[in-house]
Design a protein around this motif. Structure first.
Motif, PDB file in Angstrom:
ATOM      1  N   MET A   1      -6.594  18.065   0.452  1.00 28.95           N
ATOM      2  CA  MET A   1      -5.150  18.212   0.319  1.00 28.95           C
ATOM      3  C   MET A   1      -4.690  19.245   1.352  1.00 28.95           C
ATOM      4  O   MET A   1      -5.199  20.359   1.380  1.00 28.95           O
ATOM      5  CB  MET A   1      -4.833  18.674  -1.105  1.00 28.95           C
ATOM      6  N   PRO A   2      -3.752  18.884   2.232  1.00 28.15           N
ATOM      7  CA  PRO A   2      -3.245  19.840   3.217  1.00 28.15           C
ATOM      8  C   PRO A   2      -2.640  21.070   2.551  1.00 28.15           C
ATOM      9  O   PRO A   2      -2.197  21.022   1.401  1.00 28.15           O
ATOM     10  CB  PRO A   2      -2.177  19.043   3.969  1.00 28.15           C
ATOM     11  N   ILE A  52       0.462  14.245 -10.582  1.00 21.95           N
ATOM     12  CA  ILE A  52       0.054  12.956 -10.008  1.00 21.95           C
ATOM     13  C   ILE A  52       1.207  12.351  -9.217  1.00 21.95           C
ATOM     14  O   ILE A  52       1.013  11.844  -8.106  1.00 21.95           O
ATOM     15  CB  ILE A  52      -0.427  11.995 -11.113  1.00 21.95           C
ATOM     16  N   GLY A  53       2.407  12.431  -9.760  1.00 18.99           N
ATOM     17  CA  GLY A  53       3.578  11.905  -9.052  1.00 18.99           C
ATOM     18  C   GLY A  53       3.823  12.610  -7.736  1.00 18.99           C
ATOM     19  O   GLY A  53       4.148  11.973  -6.725  1.00 18.99           O
ATOM     20  N   GLN A  58       3.733  12.592  -1.876  1.00 18.86           N
ATOM     21  CA  GLN A  58       3.346  13.192  -0.602  1.00 18.86           C
ATOM     22  C   GLN A  58       2.496  12.241   0.233  1.00 18.86           C
ATOM     23  O   GLN A  58       2.622  12.184   1.451  1.00 18.86           O
ATOM     24  CB  GLN A  58       2.611  14.503  -0.853  1.00 18.86           C
ATOM     25  N   ARG A  59       1.652  11.462  -0.431  1.00 19.11           N
ATOM     26  CA  ARG A  59       0.845  10.474   0.285  1.00 19.11           C
ATOM     27  C   ARG A  59       1.743   9.384   0.871  1.00 19.11           C
ATOM     28  O   ARG A  59       1.545   8.935   1.999  1.00 19.11           O
ATOM     29  CB  ARG A  59      -0.176   9.878  -0.667  1.00 19.11           C
ATOM     30  N   THR A  60       2.755   8.978   0.123  1.00 22.37           N
ATOM     31  CA  THR A  60       3.696   7.976   0.612  1.00 22.37           C
ATOM     32  C   THR A  60       4.486   8.511   1.794  1.00 22.37           C
ATOM     33  O   THR A  60       4.736   7.790   2.760  1.00 22.37           O
ATOM     34  CB  THR A  60       4.664   7.556  -0.507  1.00 22.37           C
ATOM     35  N   PRO A  65       6.830   6.925   5.839  1.00 25.53           N
ATOM     36  CA  PRO A  65       7.982   7.824   5.713  1.00 25.53           C
ATOM     37  C   PRO A  65       9.312   7.114   5.497  1.00 25.53           C
ATOM     38  O   PRO A  65      10.224   7.684   4.910  1.00 25.53           O
ATOM     39  CB  PRO A  65       7.981   8.606   7.026  1.00 25.53           C
ATOM     40  N   HIS A  66       9.432   5.874   5.914  1.00 23.21           N
ATOM     41  CA  HIS A  66      10.678   5.140   5.730  1.00 23.21           C
ATOM     42  C   HIS A  66      10.931   4.795   4.254  1.00 23.21           C
ATOM     43  O   HIS A  66      12.053   4.495   3.872  1.00 23.21           O
ATOM     44  CB  HIS A  66      10.690   3.881   6.592  1.00 23.21           C
ATOM     45  N   LEU A  67       9.888   4.843   3.421  1.00 25.05           N
ATOM     46  CA  LEU A  67      10.041   4.551   1.995  1.00 25.05           C
ATOM     47  C   LEU A  67      10.114   5.806   1.131  1.00 25.05           C
ATOM     48  O   LEU A  67      10.166   5.709  -0.090  1.00 25.05           O
ATOM     49  CB  LEU A  67       8.861   3.704   1.503  1.00 25.05           C
TER      50      LEU A  67
END
Length: 145
Positions: A1-2, A52-53, A58-60, A65-67
């Motif tokens: 995780m960054p 979790i959300g 963050q992964r999305t 990035p457009h979503l």
């Protein structure tokens, strides 16, 4: 995780856990041991769901990035609906006090969202990728024409 993601998770989970400790103490004073258990379970459910959300969001953001905005709206709506499902599912339980559970669930959710807003407002996130030639001016870059 960054590190930025971990920092966001830390700065949202810690205030939520602190609010959970307060909810456990208040519930223990008002409803006894079952109230304390209900408040602890409610706080843990919020930290688990919201954590979790946040990871999914963050992964999305990194992969699509457009979503990001649409995914955020869908994710938060889904989380809130699932929290309501949890409250409805455990309203007649004898394992813990359902009122303490619901109250701590609501309080922890509000604290999580407020902490996430605060972290977002305080974090300096670049929305434009810096260019390595940003310091160069047209005069010192040379012209090919």
């Amino acid at each position: 995780m960054p590190s930025n993601d971990a920092r966001t998770l830390l700065h949202t989970a810690v205030p939520t856990a602190a609010a959970g400790v307060v909810a456990v103490a208040v519930s223990a004073a008002l409803a006894g041991g079952k109230g304390a258990i209900g408040a602890a379970v409610g706080t843990l459910v919020v930290i688990l769901f919201m954590g979790i959300g946040l990871g999914v969001l963050q992964r999305t953001a990194k992969s699509m990035p457009h979503l990001f905005q649409a995914m955020g709206l869908v994710l938060y709506t889904t989380e809130l609906l699932l929290l309501f499902v949890f409250v409805a599912a455990f309203q007649d339980t004898t394992l813990f006090n359902p009122r303490a559970f619901a109250a701590s669930l609501m309080a922890a959710t509000l604290v999580w969202v407020a902490a996430q807003i605060r972290v977002h407002m305080k974090t300096k996130i670049l929305y434009v990728e810096p260019d390595s030639s940003a310091g160069k001016t047209p005069e010192n870059m040379g012209s090919s024409t």
